[in-house]
Design a protein around this motif. Structure first.
Motif, PDB file in Angstrom:
ATOM      1  N   SER A  64       0.820  -1.211   0.000  1.00 26.95           N
ATOM      2  CA  SER A  64       0.000   0.000   0.000  1.00 26.95           C
ATOM      3  C   SER A  64       0.857   1.265   0.000  1.00 26.95           C
ATOM      4  N   GLY A  65       2.098   1.115  -0.422  1.00 23.85           N
ATOM      5  CA  GLY A  65       2.989   2.274  -0.534  1.00 23.85           C
ATOM      6  C   GLY A  65       2.947   2.849  -1.944  1.00 23.85           C
ATOM      7  N   GLN A  66       4.034   3.492  -2.333  1.00 25.33           N
ATOM      8  CA  GLN A  66       4.095   4.149  -3.634  1.00 25.33           C
ATOM      9  C   GLN A  66       3.929   3.164  -4.786  1.00 25.33           C
ATOM     10  N   ALA A  67       4.605   2.035  -4.722  1.00 28.32           N
ATOM     11  CA  ALA A  67       4.499   1.050  -5.811  1.00 28.32           C
ATOM     12  C   ALA A  67       3.081   0.506  -5.906  1.00 28.32           C
ATOM     13  N   GLY A  68       2.463   0.254  -4.771  1.00 31.70           N
ATOM     14  CA  GLY A  68       1.084  -0.227  -4.770  1.00 31.70           C
ATOM     15  C   GLY A  68       0.140   0.781  -5.376  1.00 31.70           C
ATOM     16  N   TYR A  69       0.356   2.048  -5.061  1.00 29.05           N
ATOM     17  CA  TYR A  69      -0.504   3.091  -5.606  1.00 29.05           C
ATOM     18  C   TYR A  69      -0.309   3.229  -7.113  1.00 29.05           C
ATOM     19  N   ARG A  70       0.946   3.150  -7.578  1.00 32.29           N
ATOM     20  CA  ARG A  70       1.202   3.203  -9.034  1.00 32.29           C
ATOM     21  C   ARG A  70       0.527   2.027  -9.737  1.00 32.29           C
ATOM     22  N   CYS A  71       0.636   0.858  -9.148  1.00 33.64           N
ATOM     23  CA  CYS A  71      -0.016  -0.329  -9.704  1.00 33.64           C
ATOM     24  C   CYS A  71      -1.525  -0.117  -9.759  1.00 33.64           C
ATOM     25  N   PHE A  72      -2.080   0.421  -8.698  1.00 33.27           N
ATOM     26  CA  PHE A  72      -3.519   0.694  -8.638  1.00 33.27           C
ATOM     27  C   PHE A  72      -3.942   1.647  -9.751  1.00 33.27           C
ATOM     28  N   ARG A  73      -3.219   2.761  -9.873  1.00 37.86           N
ATOM     29  CA  ARG A  73      -3.588   3.760 -10.880  1.00 37.86           C
ATOM     30  C   ARG A  73      -3.583   3.177 -12.283  1.00 37.86           C
ATOM     31  N   GLN A  74      -2.648   2.273 -12.542  1.00 43.84           N
ATOM     32  CA  GLN A  74      -2.532   1.742 -13.894  1.00 43.84           C
ATOM     33  C   GLN A  74      -3.378   0.499 -14.122  1.00 43.84           C
ATOM     34  N   SER A  75      -3.894  -0.109 -13.078  1.00 44.24           N
ATOM     35  CA  SER A  75      -4.682  -1.331 -13.253  1.00 44.24           C
ATOM     36  C   SER A  75      -6.176  -1.114 -13.085  1.00 44.24           C
ATOM     37  N   LYS A  76      -6.575  -0.021 -12.443  1.00 50.38           N
ATOM     38  CA  LYS A  76      -7.984   0.149 -12.076  1.00 50.38           C
ATOM     39  C   LYS A  76      -8.919   0.238 -13.273  1.00 50.38           C
ATOM     40  N   HIS A  77      -8.391   0.547 -14.446  1.00 49.37           N
ATOM     41  CA  HIS A  77      -9.231   0.605 -15.644  1.00 49.37           C
ATOM     42  C   HIS A  77      -9.264  -0.738 -16.377  1.00 49.37           C
ATOM     43  N   ILE A  78      -8.445  -1.654 -15.916  1.00 48.67           N
ATOM     44  CA  ILE A  78      -8.345  -2.964 -16.567  1.00 48.67           C
ATOM     45  C   ILE A  78      -8.970  -4.041 -15.687  1.00 48.67           C
ATOM     46  N   CYS A  79      -8.654  -3.996 -14.406  1.00 51.38           N
ATOM     47  CA  CYS A  79      -9.111  -4.998 -13.442  1.00 51.38           C
ATOM     48  C   CYS A  79     -10.005  -4.334 -12.403  1.00 51.38           C
ATOM     49  N   LYS A  80     -10.649  -5.151 -11.598  1.00 46.92           N
ATOM     50  CA  LYS A  80     -11.416  -4.634 -10.460  1.00 46.92           C
ATOM     51  C   LYS A  80     -10.560  -4.805  -9.212  1.00 46.92           C
ATOM     52  N   VAL A  81     -10.073  -3.691  -8.680  1.00 52.63           N
ATOM     53  CA  VAL A  81      -9.228  -3.735  -7.482  1.00 52.63           C
ATOM     54  C   VAL A  81     -10.144  -3.859  -6.271  1.00 52.63           C
ATOM     55  N   VAL A  82     -10.085  -5.013  -5.614  1.00 52.42           N
ATOM     56  CA  VAL A  82     -10.941  -5.313  -4.468  1.00 52.42           C
ATOM     57  C   VAL A  82     -10.387  -4.694  -3.198  1.00 52.42           C
ATOM     58  N   CYS A  83      -9.058  -4.792  -3.026  1.00 51.97           N
ATOM     59  CA  CYS A  83      -8.433  -4.261  -1.816  1.00 51.97           C
ATOM     60  C   CYS A  83      -6.938  -4.165  -2.005  1.00 51.97           C
ATOM     61  N   PHE A  84      -6.312  -3.469  -1.070  1.00 56.44           N
ATOM     62  CA  PHE A  84      -4.865  -3.491  -0.913  1.00 56.44           C
ATOM     63  C   PHE A  84      -4.572  -4.441   0.236  1.00 56.44           C
ATOM     64  N   LEU A  85      -3.438  -5.101   0.190  1.00 54.17           N
ATOM     65  CA  LEU A  85      -2.980  -5.941   1.292  1.00 54.17           C
ATOM     66  C   LEU A  85      -1.675  -5.367   1.816  1.00 54.17           C
ATOM     67  N   ASP A  86      -1.468  -5.470   3.123  1.00 56.11           N
ATOM     68  CA  ASP A  86      -0.217  -5.003   3.682  1.00 56.11           C
ATOM     69  C   ASP A  86       0.057  -5.751   4.978  1.00 56.11           C
ATOM     70  N   ASN A  87       1.318  -6.061   5.210  1.00 50.73           N
ATOM     71  CA  ASN A  87       1.717  -6.720   6.462  1.00 50.73           C
ATOM     72  C   ASN A  87       1.818  -5.732   7.615  1.00 50.73           C
ATOM     73  N   ASP A  88       1.858  -4.434   7.311  1.00 49.07           N
ATOM     74  CA  ASP A  88       1.920  -3.403   8.341  1.00 49.07           C
ATOM     75  C   ASP A  88       0.513  -3.199   8.912  1.00 49.07           C
ATOM     76  N   LEU A  89       0.270  -3.734  10.095  1.00 50.27           N
ATOM     77  CA  LEU A  89      -1.061  -3.666  10.695  1.00 50.27           C
ATOM     78  C   LEU A  89      -1.508  -2.237  10.993  1.00 50.27           C
ATOM     79  N   ASN A  90      -0.572  -1.289  11.055  1.00 52.06           N
ATOM     80  CA  ASN A  90      -0.937   0.116  11.250  1.00 52.06           C
ATOM     81  C   ASN A  90      -1.661   0.691  10.030  1.00 52.06           C
ATOM     82  N   LYS A  91      -1.470   0.065   8.879  1.00 55.29           N
ATOM     83  CA  LYS A  91      -2.114   0.551   7.652  1.00 55.29           C
ATOM     84  C   LYS A  91      -3.482  -0.082   7.416  1.00 55.29           C
ATOM     85  N   THR A  92      -3.729  -1.238   8.029  1.00 53.45           N
ATOM     86  CA  THR A  92      -4.996  -1.923   7.794  1.00 53.45           C
ATOM     87  C   THR A  92      -6.163  -1.083   8.321  1.00 53.45           C
TER      88      THR A  92
END
Length: 135
Positions: free
Chosen positions: A55-83
């Motif tokens: 859910s950092g910068q790379a995740g956000y870039r991936c999201f921006r470029q995939s959201k028109h192609i796929c259905k993004v259901v959620c982000f996953l992260d091992n950092d429980l502070n972000k959940t």
């Protein structure tokens, strides 16, 4: 101001406009290339339900470029502070908070992709889920 100075100023303005238009065309071309690369990366996964791991910068870039192609259901992260937080209206969850039946693809978008790939490979419940690594 002489007539020559007036023409010189106009010519300079036209050159600035031409440079600006060239710069805008280059930006547009770069965006087109990024969209084409994303389209190629997600080929075969159009309209699939994906979770983006990271859910950092790379995740956000991936999201921006995939959201028109796929259905993004959620982000996953091992950092429980972000959940429980949201990125552009999409919830960040932990693996423990993931309903496996909600997703078809996990796209890893993190500098820790090797560790995350291993972590996911140890989870038997993810056996039918395709895992991609976004770089």
């Amino acid at each position: 101001m002489s007539e020559l100075d007036s023409w010189s100023g106009k010519l300079s303005t036209h050159k600035n406009i031409a440079n600006l238009l060239n710069g805008l065309q280059k930006i547009r071309h770069e965006k087109d290339l990024k969209f084409q690369a994303a389209t190629e990366f997600f080929a075969g996964f159009e309209n699939k339900k994906i979770a983006i791991f990271g859910s950092g910068q790379a995740g956000y870039r991936c999201f921006r470029q995939s959201k028109h192609i796929c259905k993004v259901v959620c982000f996953l992260d091992n950092d429980l502070n972000k959940t429980g937080s949201f990125i552009d209206g999409v919830e960040v969850r932990s693996l423990q908070g993931l309903n496996i039946s909600d997703i078809e693809v996990i796209c890893i978008a993190s500098q820790f992709h090797a560790e995350i790939s291993y972590q996911l490979s140890t989870m038997k419940e993810l056996a039918g889920v395709k895992v991609l690594v976004w770089k």
